[in-house]
Design a protein around this motif. Sequence first.
Motif, short mmCIF file in Angstrom:
data_model
loop_
_atom_site.label_atom_id
_atom_site.label_comp_id
_atom_site.label_asym_id
_atom_site.label_seq_id
_atom_site.Cartn_x
_atom_site.Cartn_y
_atom_site.Cartn_z
N GLU A 426 83.82 15.46 29.93
CA GLU A 426 83.45 14.49 28.90
C GLU A 426 84.64 13.58 28.59
N GLY A 443 77.05 14.69 35.31
CA GLY A 443 75.59 14.59 35.30
C GLY A 443 74.92 15.65 36.15
N ASP A 452 70.54 19.24 28.57
CA ASP A 452 70.42 17.86 28.10
C ASP A 452 70.05 16.92 29.26
N PRO A 454 67.90 14.43 29.70
CA PRO A 454 67.89 12.97 29.53
C PRO A 454 69.28 12.35 29.66
N ARG A 455 70.30 13.00 29.06
CA ARG A 455 71.65 12.44 29.17
C ARG A 455 72.18 12.61 30.58
N ALA A 458 70.83 9.86 32.55
CA ALA A 458 71.48 8.59 32.18
C ALA A 458 72.85 8.46 32.84
N LEU A 459 73.61 9.54 32.86
CA LEU A 459 74.92 9.52 33.51
C LEU A 459 74.78 9.23 35.00
N ARG A 462 73.83 5.68 35.79
CA ARG A 462 75.00 4.80 35.70
C ARG A 462 75.84 4.90 36.97
#
Length: 563
Positions: A426, A443, A452, A454-455, A458-459, A462
């Motif tokens: 992180e 991710g 988690d 969804p996160r 998202a990672l 990206r």
Amino acid sequence: MAPIIPICERAVLRLKRWPGLMPVAVLLAQPAVVAGASAASTLTMEQQRLGAYVEARMAESDGAVQNAARAYAQALRLDPASPDIASRAFRQAVLAGDRALALKAARALDAAGLSQPDSSVLLLIDAMARSKWKEASALLERIEQEGNFAFIVPFMQSWVSMKDGPYDPPVVPVDKPYAVFAVRYLEEQLLLQRLALGDGVGAADTFLQARARGTAFGPAQRDAMAARFAALGRADLARDLRGTMQPASTSCAAVSHDFTPQGGLSRLLARLALDLIGQGDPTATLSIARMASFADDTDDDVRLLVARAALVADLYAEARTEAEKAGPCSPAYLEAQSLRLRAMIASAEDAEAVAEARRIAGAGDAHTLRLLGDVLSQTKDHKGAVVAYTQARALMQDKDDPALLLQLAAALEQSGNWRDAKPLLEKVVERAPDSTAALNYLGYAMADRGEDLPRAIALLERANRIAPKEPAFIDSLGWALFKAGQPDKALPLIEGAVAAAPGNAEINEHLGDILWALGRRFDARAAWRAALVGLDADKGEDAVRMRINRKLDFGAEVPKPAS
């Protein structure tokens, strides 16, 4: 003279099909044999030519480039008019780094009117080394007509004009098909020429432009440019270039750096090889890297490049030999040691590599401790790597250096300590938000654990936006979607990743898992079999092999997506 090539082709085929005939090649390769007990009988010239050619072809087919080059040198000496031998000798000599043999073969091809694109480049290198600038200009005209290496022409014409006058700065003609490609190298070439000319103001301006665009220079090149900028009164740029490079030992003598046409050509070819490494035929990339080293055999950055290209081509002895050429006073020394140790590990010399890394780390500085951590990670001693990276971090001024934190976090995660690894990952993402390696690692690790999702997605999205064609990142995103209960969305991504990296065992296993979840059992087993083929028997992947075999036999241990 009777033609020998058709005979030799048949001889090689027979030797490969019937190993019992191998002693024939050994016999033919000898300069003489004893006939009976009374007298020595010398082999005929035809037999010697045949023997050398057969030995060379056998070594070539086995990937033994050094042996092939030596045998082709003998074959070319015995049959200098053979274009086939000259062509093969040139190719193996380049791969082996034998400049003398490559040049001899290039001249033979040139005399026969059969020059190859890269043999013309070697003739150019030789002409410049002899300061034959008119000859170099004529060769540049030929290279432009041949096309393959035409992108070097505007730059090398400029370098030649620097020696033969009057000087003309490099200009990439926009109407040439190579213009879009060549313009990427214009800034660096102009920088090197301005340093060669002692134009401190122009060089400083070009360097600042290059830095703003993120141009990466190797350690030896940075050191050379730093020395020149210091001599031109720009100590600030010298400090900037040296940055966090490990300082040379006080016992190392200062080295003068020249900026020459040969060096300019070497950098052009090195940039091309860097752009190609990991793509297409690895021996083609190694050949270009070797040609860069022929142009400038003093550049340790090029030695690093040759070593990397040789590793990708699975020529581990060549990689190790090239890396060993960078001495302890070189700014590229530690990177060279890293490549040398990787070559040892690839050659299944793990214990020796670890022992050597520990010896180097005896210096007790952050750089050598990181090198030890790398070697321990590569040899699967992840807990040992955690210790080495932690010690290195304690010695660093910037204790949250993103690159080191990522290495430490990866070692922690691989050793089973996800609790401590995650906050470090992180922190890396926070400090280096565009680090695709960190985004992908965090991710994927979260998705694989079902954390988690969804996160995690998202990672990984990206990471894929920043590097949209990287198979590993595509696979990670597909796997996260699968874990999130979206196998239909995951499948085309994983299939695309397999198409881009068909030999990757992990991606093929993921494809099999998703196909199984979709009820396509036959296709799933085909994907798992492909995964087994992709496993490396020498890298301790027995547990992975057993897991995949259990899936093949029983459909067991197939991960299930979230409900």
